[in-house]
Motif scaffolding. Sequence first.
Motif, PDB file in Angstrom:
ATOM      1  N   ILE A   1      35.905 -62.462  68.618  1.00 46.90           N
ATOM      2  CA  ILE A   1      34.967 -63.549  68.376  1.00 46.90           C
ATOM      3  C   ILE A   1      33.695 -63.188  69.125  1.00 46.90           C
ATOM      4  O   ILE A   1      33.722 -62.976  70.344  1.00 46.90           O
ATOM      5  N   VAL A   2      32.585 -63.121  68.391  1.00 46.06           N
ATOM      6  CA  VAL A   2      31.315 -62.684  68.968  1.00 46.06           C
ATOM      7  C   VAL A   2      30.240 -63.717  68.655  1.00 46.06           C
ATOM      8  O   VAL A   2      30.092 -64.137  67.500  1.00 46.06           O
ATOM      9  N   THR A   3      29.469 -64.104  69.664  1.00 51.68           N
ATOM     10  CA  THR A   3      28.384 -65.066  69.469  1.00 51.68           C
ATOM     11  C   THR A   3      27.195 -64.405  68.792  1.00 51.68           C
ATOM     12  O   THR A   3      27.105 -63.174  68.705  1.00 51.68           O
ATOM     13  N   ARG A   4      26.242 -65.233  68.364  1.00 50.40           N
ATOM     14  CA  ARG A   4      25.027 -64.704  67.734  1.00 50.40           C
ATOM     15  C   ARG A   4      24.286 -63.782  68.687  1.00 50.40           C
ATOM     16  O   ARG A   4      23.635 -62.846  68.272  1.00 50.40           O
ATOM     17  N   GLY A   5      24.404 -64.031  69.973  1.00 47.59           N
ATOM     18  CA  GLY A   5      23.769 -63.179  70.972  1.00 47.59           C
ATOM     19  C   GLY A   5      24.513 -61.885  71.243  1.00 47.59           C
ATOM     20  O   GLY A   5      24.087 -61.078  72.059  1.00 47.59           O
ATOM     21  N   GLY A   6      25.650 -61.680  70.578  1.00 49.31           N
ATOM     22  CA  GLY A   6      26.399 -60.446  70.723  1.00 49.31           C
ATOM     23  C   GLY A   6      27.445 -60.450  71.824  1.00 49.31           C
ATOM     24  O   GLY A   6      28.010 -59.405  72.148  1.00 49.31           O
ATOM     25  N   HIS A   7      27.742 -61.612  72.398  1.00 54.00           N
ATOM     26  CA  HIS A   7      28.724 -61.703  73.477  1.00 54.00           C
ATOM     27  C   HIS A   7      30.133 -61.870  72.906  1.00 54.00           C
ATOM     28  O   HIS A   7      30.384 -62.782  72.121  1.00 54.00           O
ATOM     29  N   ASN A   8      31.045 -61.011  73.334  1.00 56.92           N
ATOM     30  CA  ASN A   8      32.439 -61.112  72.922  1.00 56.92           C
ATOM     31  C   ASN A   8      33.092 -62.209  73.757  1.00 56.92           C
ATOM     32  O   ASN A   8      33.194 -62.098  74.970  1.00 56.92           O
ATOM     33  N   ILE A   9      33.515 -63.285  73.096  1.00 61.02           N
ATOM     34  CA  ILE A   9      34.101 -64.432  73.804  1.00 61.02           C
ATOM     35  C   ILE A   9      35.556 -64.658  73.400  1.00 61.02           C
ATOM     36  O   ILE A   9      36.097 -65.739  73.610  1.00 61.02           O
ATOM     37  N   THR A  10      36.184 -63.634  72.841  1.00 61.11           N
ATOM     38  CA  THR A  10      37.575 -63.748  72.388  1.00 61.11           C
ATOM     39  C   THR A  10      38.480 -64.260  73.500  1.00 61.11           C
ATOM     40  O   THR A  10      39.320 -65.140  73.271  1.00 61.11           O
ATOM     41  N   HIS A  11      38.292 -63.738  74.692  1.00 60.60           N
ATOM     42  CA  HIS A  11      39.147 -64.114  75.826  1.00 60.60           C
ATOM     43  C   HIS A  11      38.971 -65.567  76.230  1.00 60.60           C
ATOM     44  O   HIS A  11      39.837 -66.139  76.887  1.00 60.60           O
ATOM     45  N   LEU A  12      37.864 -66.193  75.851  1.00 62.44           N
ATOM     46  CA  LEU A  12      37.625 -67.591  76.209  1.00 62.44           C
ATOM     47  C   LEU A  12      38.331 -68.565  75.265  1.00 62.44           C
ATOM     48  O   LEU A  12      38.429 -69.748  75.568  1.00 62.44           O
ATOM     49  N   LEU A  13      38.774 -68.074  74.130  1.00 61.51           N
ATOM     50  CA  LEU A  13      39.362 -68.950  73.117  1.00 61.51           C
ATOM     51  C   LEU A  13      40.731 -68.444  72.682  1.00 61.51           C
ATOM     52  O   LEU A  13      40.955 -68.117  71.512  1.00 61.51           O
ATOM     53  N   PRO A  14      41.691 -68.407  73.597  1.00 60.23           N
ATOM     54  CA  PRO A  14      43.010 -67.871  73.245  1.00 60.23           C
ATOM     55  C   PRO A  14      43.703 -68.673  72.141  1.00 60.23           C
ATOM     56  O   PRO A  14      44.525 -68.126  71.404  1.00 60.23           O
TER      57      PRO A  14
END
Length: 182
Positions: A45-58
């Motif tokens: 899961i990647v934000t529009r800014g390019g940050h991978n946030i997969t670990h934040l949304l298990p």
Amino acid sequence: MKHMLAVPLKERDLDKFLMDENYVAEQKFSGIRAFIYKSPSYFKIVTRGGHNITHLLPHFQYLNNYKYNNIVLDCELYSPSLTDAQVAGFLNYRKDIPTKYNYLIIPAFFDIIFENDTDMPYIERRKLLQSYSLNNTITIALKEGDKRELFSRVKEDKKEGIMLKHVNSPYLCGQRKAGHWY
């Protein structure tokens, strides 16, 4: 891959698009724009800014169980119970979302793209997205009366607004081009 962007619409032009059968309307959700990448070898899961946030949304890992592959789901991460600032705070500034907030952040799916094919018309991508029976797929209004009703409801409920999308629009990565999304 970059997100397709909408062209701001002047209120005086709204009627023209609501009456045009070549445009559909959907509610615009206010939250964090993200892509969910799914293939046999990865899920992220990647934000529009390019940050991978997969670990934040298990709790989003259930999406990895679907049989589709080599796709990108375009969505808005939002919460019916939290403010946009709270959602952004959890996703941008924390290493982990407290367990009590996990279930409050959900995806509102509005588009699907094959990683190697962005030319499929919007209405075909929407049919495909709906065929996957994902929870939280945003409903679209096709007819003028339904589009007007959606606009009135969103305005009355003080929601962010509606999106108007041309039925034959390709997915224009990283572009904001008149005639496609408003």
